[in-house]
Motif scaffolding. Structure first.
Motif, PDB file in Angstrom:
ATOM      1  N   ASP A   1      47.703  31.210  34.481  1.00 19.45           N
ATOM      2  CA  ASP A   1      46.572  32.132  34.596  1.00 19.45           C
ATOM      3  C   ASP A   1      45.216  31.433  34.571  1.00 19.45           C
ATOM      4  OD1 ASP A   1      48.996  33.569  33.144  1.00 19.45           O
ATOM      5  OD2 ASP A   1      47.886  35.126  34.195  1.00 19.45           O
TER       6      ASP A   1
ATOM      7  N   HIS B   1      43.086  31.655  36.963  1.00 15.89           N
ATOM      8  CA  HIS B   1      42.140  32.603  37.548  1.00 15.89           C
ATOM      9  C   HIS B   1      40.907  31.898  38.077  1.00 15.89           C
ATOM     10  CE1 HIS B   1      44.249  36.338  36.683  1.00 15.89           C
ATOM     11  NE2 HIS B   1      44.598  35.838  35.527  1.00 15.89           N
TER      12      HIS B   1
ATOM     13  N   ASP C   1      48.879  33.438  38.835  1.00 14.86           N
ATOM     14  CA  ASP C   1      47.475  33.805  38.680  1.00 14.86           C
ATOM     15  C   ASP C   1      46.624  32.538  38.757  1.00 14.86           C
ATOM     16  OD1 ASP C   1      47.966  36.480  38.677  1.00 14.86           O
ATOM     17  OD2 ASP C   1      47.377  36.856  36.603  1.00 14.86           O
TER      18      ASP C   1
ATOM     19  N   HIS D   1      50.947  35.582  32.491  1.00 13.49           N
ATOM     20  CA  HIS D   1      50.587  36.972  32.799  1.00 13.49           C
ATOM     21  C   HIS D   1      49.920  37.746  31.666  1.00 13.49           C
ATOM     22  CE1 HIS D   1      50.599  40.586  35.114  1.00 13.49           C
ATOM     23  NE2 HIS D   1      51.713  41.128  34.638  1.00 13.49           N
TER      24      HIS D   1
ATOM     25  N   HIS E   1      48.549  36.587  28.992  1.00 12.79           N
ATOM     26  CA  HIS E   1      47.435  35.775  28.473  1.00 12.79           C
ATOM     27  C   HIS E   1      47.535  35.501  26.970  1.00 12.79           C
ATOM     28  CE1 HIS E   1      44.515  36.583  32.090  1.00 12.79           C
ATOM     29  NE2 HIS E   1      45.772  36.370  32.472  1.00 12.79           N
TER      30      HIS E   1
HETATM   31 FE    FE Z   1      46.473  36.617  34.612  1.00  6.81          FE
END
Ligand code: FE
Ligand code: MN
Length: 441
Positions: free
Chosen positions: A43, A45, A97, A278, A280
């Motif tokens: 993640d 991002h 992510d 996912h 976090h």
């Molecule tokens: Fe995420």
């Protein structure tokens, strides 16, 4: 014996020693071949710099955010790249992510950064998509007071962009998803599962949070495990969605929709270790039986304490998982940036998260009545402290202090129908054990 013969025997002797020395050298090299270090980040991002002018629109977007350090994600990613190049793990995994909202620009920029790791450190990189990465209708750039629509990518683009980071090294490919099997070493193979559902995103206008492993992919997984068994290799599974509920409160859309069906296949196929992301939250869960399956969630690289997982594998021993924090301060020093937040990043990142967390705590208290101002403050502080540590997987380090606090006792005595109360209790529960280390023998 002639002198010549004596010399000849002495020479043979020396050659023998050299040969033995050599062969033990080979043995040593072979031993370290079997021991591999895997870094796992989740993640990220990532948002490309070109898509963000840090103006009014971006500030507004950040004010509603969940504590992600999106305004520093380019710097955090660069610092992480530096850490990886320095430590030279054999393998780097990114469990989905990869981007903020699937912007093409962000994917391309991130892939460039990953290429620099493979070039300088020789680390093999393997990625899979998360629910934000493909066909995401929310892909946006920020300019001045405006958010603007920017290109997203499809599944084929993902495969092309990350060709060097998994797809070109696959020894088997699933036909119905972006899942693949790869063998970074003789003894340890990686089953990289694409658990995201993106085909309906454009129809519903948002990235679908839920995930699943469809029935054809489950069949393919069984084939993969047969193949590995024949070659005496162990399989480590990686996916974006979680195999188990990592929170009693937050699990819908995080745990696989077909968790039960999937778990059966994991058990049948002897897939006993999963790395996921996912949610976090740094958290480790296992099935409760004699032959447990473990699901380790590595927290988001873009959220305090900006950490990644370090998994050591020794064929003769097993796995050791721990976490390490990205050395943003070291990177800041080396690059000479003048931003004080980056220079003192450990404190900055911690304070940033605590503040966001406290803000949310007060928000969630707004409809809770019957407490004095002082009591509300204590309750908010307890919630913020728990929340910060919960996402970092470190509740165990503050649990006793929290349980003894006035704020926690107020929560304990609060109305059992309050969502926030149950969330607080579940976070305290997660602190019963360490969520940052696991040894598997
Ligand atoms: Fe995420
Ligand atoms: Mn996700």
């Amino acid at each position: 014996m002639t002198t010549n013969k004596k010399w000849f025997i002495a020479l043979l002797f020396i050659l023998l020693i050299l040969a033995t020395g050599c062969s033990s050298g080979i043995k040593q090299a072979k031993k370290s071949d079997q021991d591999i270090t895997i870094f796992v980040a989740s993640d990220i991002h990532y948002l490309a710099k070109e898509l963000n002018d840090n103006g009014e629109a971006f500030q507004k977007y950040m004010s509603t955010s969940d504590g992600k350090l999106l305004h520093y994600i380019d710097e955090i990613t660069d610092a992480f790249v530096k850490d990886v190049i320095q430590e030279k793990p054999e393998v780097l995994i990114i469990s989905g992510d990869l981007t903020n909202n699937g912007e093409k620009e962000s994917h391309l920029e991130l892939a460039k950064k990953l290429a620099s790791i493979e070039q300088s450190a020789g680390t093999k990189i393997y990625v899979i998509p998360g629910n934000h990465d493909i066909l995401n209708p929310w892909a946006r750039g920020f300019q001045g007071t405006e958010q603007y629509v920017t290109d997203m990518i499809g599944a084929e683009d993902f495969e092309k962009i990350y060709h060097d980071f998994g797809y070109s090294e696959a020894i088997s490919r699933d036909k119905t998803s972006l899942s693949y099997l790869t063998a970074p070493s003789k003894d340890l193979w990686l089953l990289m599962l694409d658990t995201s559902i993106y085909d309906f995103n454009e129809l519903i206008g948002s990235p679908m949070t839920n995930g699943e492993i469809d029935s054809e992919t489950l069949l393919w997984m069984k084939e993969c495990s047969e193949k590995a068994k024949k070659e005496n290799a162990r399989i480590l599974t990686v996916m974006h969605h979680n195999l188990f509920d990592h929170s009693e409160i937050l699990n819908k859309g995080f745990t696989l929709d077909n968790q039960e069906e999937a778990l059966e296949v994991f058990k049948e196929s002897g897939l006993n270790l999963v790395l996921s992301g996912h949610i976090h939250v740094q958290n480790i869960k296992s099935s409760e039986d004699d032959n447990p399956v473990y699901d380790i969630v590595t927290s988001s690289l873009g959220v305090n304490p900006v950490q990644y997982g370090v998994l050591e594998f020794e064929a003769s021993k097993g796995f050791d998982y721990s976490t390490a924090r990205v050395d943003v301060e070291g990177w800041a020093k080396e690059t000479g940036v003048e931003d004080k937040n980056l220079i003192n990043f450990t404190k900055y990142s911690k304070d940033y998260y605590s503040e966001a967390s406290l803000h949310r705590a007060y928000e969630s208290l707004s409809d809770v009545t019957g407490y004095t101002e002082e009591e509300r403050n204590l309750m908010a502080e307890t919630m913020s402290l728990l929340n910060s540590n919960y996402f970092a997987g470190t509740v165990d380090s503050i649990r006793n202090e929290v349980l003894a606090s006035k704020g926690y006792q107020l929560w304990e005595a609060a109305d059992p129908s309050l969502f926030t109360k149950n969330y607080i209790l579940s976070m305290a529960e997660a602190g019963k054990s360490s969520q940052n280390t696991l040894t598997l023998r």
